[in-house]
Design a protein around this motif. Sequence first.
Motif, short mmCIF file in Angstrom:
data_model
loop_
_atom_site.label_atom_id
_atom_site.label_comp_id
_atom_site.label_asym_id
_atom_site.label_seq_id
_atom_site.Cartn_x
_atom_site.Cartn_y
_atom_site.Cartn_z
N GLN A 102 44.19 35.34 36.50
CA GLN A 102 43.44 36.35 35.74
C GLN A 102 44.26 36.89 34.56
O GLN A 102 43.77 37.71 33.79
CB GLN A 102 43.04 37.50 36.67
CG GLN A 102 41.98 37.10 37.69
CD GLN A 102 41.91 38.06 38.87
OE1 GLN A 102 42.52 39.13 38.87
NE2 GLN A 102 41.18 37.67 39.91
N ARG A 134 33.54 35.35 33.72
CA ARG A 134 34.37 35.21 34.93
C ARG A 134 34.13 33.85 35.60
O ARG A 134 32.98 33.41 35.68
CB ARG A 134 34.01 36.30 35.93
CG ARG A 134 34.54 37.66 35.53
CD ARG A 134 34.20 38.69 36.59
NE ARG A 134 35.00 39.90 36.38
CZ ARG A 134 35.43 40.70 37.34
NH1 ARG A 134 35.11 40.45 38.59
NH2 ARG A 134 36.16 41.76 37.08
N PHE A 160 36.75 35.53 42.44
CA PHE A 160 37.05 35.69 41.02
C PHE A 160 38.45 35.18 40.74
O PHE A 160 39.42 35.67 41.31
CB PHE A 160 36.90 37.16 40.63
CG PHE A 160 37.46 37.49 39.27
CD1 PHE A 160 37.21 36.67 38.18
CD2 PHE A 160 38.23 38.62 39.08
CE1 PHE A 160 37.73 36.96 36.93
CE2 PHE A 160 38.76 38.93 37.84
CZ PHE A 160 38.51 38.10 36.76
N HIS A 208 39.05 33.41 33.88
CA HIS A 208 37.94 33.36 32.93
C HIS A 208 37.71 31.95 32.40
O HIS A 208 38.59 31.09 32.52
CB HIS A 208 38.20 34.33 31.77
CG HIS A 208 38.15 35.76 32.20
ND1 HIS A 208 39.29 36.47 32.54
CD2 HIS A 208 37.11 36.62 32.37
CE1 HIS A 208 38.95 37.70 32.89
NE2 HIS A 208 37.62 37.82 32.79
#
Lengths: 484, 74
Positions: free
Chosen positions: A311, B15, B22, B25
Amino acid sequence: MRRLLFPAMIAILLLVAGCAHYQVNEQSREFDRETGYRFDALDPGPGNTDSLFVCLMFSGGGTRASALSYGIMKALKETAIIVDGEEKSLLDEVDCISSVSGGSFTAAYYGLFRENLFLDFRPEFLERNIQGMLAARLFNPGNWFRLASPYFSRIDMAAELYNREIFKDARFSQLEHNGRPLVTLNATNLGTERRFEFTQEYFDAMGSRLDSYPVSRAVAASSAFPYLLTPISLRNYPVAPGYTEPWWYMGALEPEDWTARRYNAARNLGVYLDEGNKYIHLMDGGLSDNIGARAVLDAYDRGFIRTRINQGAIDKLVLIVVNARTKSVDAISAGEKPPGFFTVAAKTATVAMDNYSYDSVAGLREELYSRVQSQKDEQACIELLSGHCPDAPRPVAFAAGVDPYVIEINFEAAALIPDEDPRYYLDLPTSFKLTAEQVDRLVNIGPKLLKASPQFKCLLKVLNAETQGLPRPEDCPIGSGIFP
Amino acid sequence: MAKEYLVVLFPHKRRVKINSQFMGHTNTKLELEGGRYEVTLGPPKNFTPESIEIDLKNTASLMPMTVEFERLEE
């Protein structure tokens, strides 16, 4: 009447003995992935960033390991840093602690009582003769009847002692309430011969609640030295309604992938999902990983570190390994006569563990350096394209570069410190009783070892340069936090 | 353990979910253990296909596996 009194007393004591039972973990009636003692459910705490992500690993080694890790905690508290313009201590940025055996006492105490560690831990644990207290309970005839029960043994007595004298009846709900760092207390499952950790993810697979379980029993399992102590037992229930496996489990058990670590991890989890396995028997975490590194490696491979790297949340990943390993002088190689029975027995117990510990830390370094190399390849490719093919499309980049640090603290490094003799520390015993002088020297050597670490020096230089808006120091390029 | 590399292409930043988790991206490089996964995107559900099954292997950092989602016109 008196003739009846003695048999009656014996009968009562036997009844009490029959009732003595270890504390059973509670069954879970509902599954909720968003709550419980798991990293993603914990409050990060005020001022704790993900961009500087710090994990500590505390090895086993009795009070020697507890005291060394305590010294490192003191050093982190005294290390002032500025992150995102906010002044704090490096301890404020610690996100996870993975511990084994003696190191678990320090880790759990900090997790529960936070900064009181620096007020209470020495008199409450480090400076006490814990093994003497254990022996006193063991030789107390009043306890013999309880110990006669097949469901109550020496480890349960030890857990009671830790619960009352050190951990004040604290449960995992207290750790959860306190938020980060996640304290992962590691033990060894004797059935699977694999690492076991006291986190809700494991307890989910066991259909059990961790929040109501005493922290003292987890620490007792983590430090249940074979033969001297006995296993801690847990019930393995069917999973709660609505349970779903962790994200990495789905698709992990393809037979052709059997060499992969992910496959191995899925097999391990499957043991707890198997309703045929009704009980879990745990011993010292050192049997499966005496460093505590495997929990962090798992988090890096497929856990909370991996998701945050992908992330782009982690800028600096700092892993501090506190290794209280000892090593006696090699007296074997000098003589022609083969070593005797007891020497061979001692070596059999420690050689594999020591080599595995070395490989665990080497594995951490290699994993993180591999990431550095990928980032360098990406950068080199972009520079080459810019010079030779300016119109060619650029490679897709990572979400963010990671600047990793693996800082290992061990007694051999005391050779780098003036007026310190590594031999003093390398010859210390593994026990829960050290002299006041031994504890004092261990607590004091920790900060010195940390400050002498070239990787730690680089971390501080880079943080300092960033604070002052200066370029990265030339002697600390990315990767020097692993191989300086 | 060597890692594998995956890029999920989509016209916009969105996402990426790997096995419902998750994981980063679109249009950035993800680093994962090898093996089988289900890839999809976060909301809104204006993309096709709904999900893509992959067997992530034999990649390199400079040669990641790419999977592509298209945007559905409203």
